[in-house]
Design an enzyme around this catalytic site. Structure first.
Site, PDB file in Angstrom:
ATOM      1  CE1 TYR A  44      63.211  29.480  80.967  1.00 43.27           C
ATOM      2  CE2 TYR A  44      63.204  30.046  83.293  1.00 43.27           C
ATOM      3  CZ  TYR A  44      63.785  29.399  82.216  1.00 43.27           C
ATOM      4  OH  TYR A  44      64.951  28.695  82.393  1.00 43.27           O
TER       5      TYR A  44
ATOM      6  CG  ASP B 179      64.356  21.215  78.540  1.00 49.80           C
ATOM      7  OD1 ASP B 179      65.424  20.879  79.079  1.00 49.80           O
ATOM      8  OD2 ASP B 179      63.258  21.198  79.125  1.00 49.80           O
TER       9      ASP B 179
END
Length: 263
Positions: free
Chosen positions: A110, A52
């Site tokens: 992540y 994003d």
């Protein structure tokens, strides 16, 4: 025709995410532009993870097809000549023609950084989320353990996801706490490893754990969220700037994934 794989690192601050968009600058659009400058033609690019806006990466993966005779390992150096300084191709190689970065069996890692101190530090503003409230780390770790394993993560997915199944396997959620040497406070680094993630899933997991750490919800609320699958049962979506796609690692057998103790 050859298929070339790129391992890409970037600072996502100035970009509207990975995916190509009209009237917006994205990581993909910059890479496609660099490929056009290098090869003199429009080259479609396939990315492994559509991060994003504001999200960073150390090891996203992308592939493209070309008839170019440039040696496989030289594409990285050549493309970096045409890329802005906040995007770099770390590595390039040639893969088989059927290799697809989104359909390969992988483990994605992540990392999310939280600056936990009373006053925000300007130098950290683009790469961490500032939380001034004290946090109960042990409660957060207990809740994180409940999220490990195979679950339906519908409650941890933002609206708009088009995937058919929201079942994912999380191999590890670790929280590392490091004291700040120059002021009172800590840096928290969340590491989340799994076989795949839903839209905003990692940021929602972090937002939920932070609310537990602040005492706004209980450890047991995680189980309720997993059981109901209702988005409102989980916490808020943490801001994008603290998130980084650290690694996409190929694996032969997901069942043999062990926790990475070398945080």
């Amino acid at each position: 025709m050859r298929r070339i794989r790129l391992v890409v690192a970037y600072d996502g601050t100035n970009y509207s995410g990975w995916q190509m968009q009209k009237n917006a600058t994205t990581i993909e659009s910059e890479l496609v532009g660099a490929l056009h400058n290098l090869l003199g033609e429009e080259v479609p690019l396939i990315g492994a993870s559509r991060t994003d806006a504001g999200v960073h990466a150390m090891g996203n993966i992308a592939v493209f097809d070309t008839d170019s005779k440039i040696p496989e390992d030289k594409f990285a150096i050549a493309l970096n000549h045409y890329l802005p300084e906040d995007i770099r191709v770390r590595y390039s190689d040639e893969v088989t023609s059927d290799y697809h970065p989104r359909y390969e069996k992988t483990v994605k890692t992540y990392e999310y950084t939280v600056l936990n101190c009373e006053i925000a530090l300007p130098a950290w503003r683009l790469y961490s989320y500032h939380v001034y409230r004290p946090l109960n780390i042990e409660s957060m770790k207990a809740a994180a353990e409940l999220l490990e394993g195979e679950h339906d993560f519908s409650a941890f997915c933002s609206a708009g996801s088009q995937v058919k199944s929201k079942v994912r396997t999380v191999y590890e959620i670790s929280i590392q706490e490091t004291p700040l040497s120059f002021c009172t406070g800590h840096v928290l680094r969340f590491r989340v490893r799994g076989n795949g993630f839903l839209y905003n899933m990692v940021r929602i997991i972090v937002g939920t754990l932070l609310e537990i750490g602040m005492g706004r919800r209980t450890v047991e609320s995680v189980q309720e969220a997993l059981a109901t699958g209702e988005r409102q049962q989980a916490g808020p979506t943490a801001p994008p700037q603290g998130l980084m796609l650290a690694e996409i690692r190929h694996c032969d057998c997901e069942k043999n994934i062990e926790k990475d103790n070398d945080f």
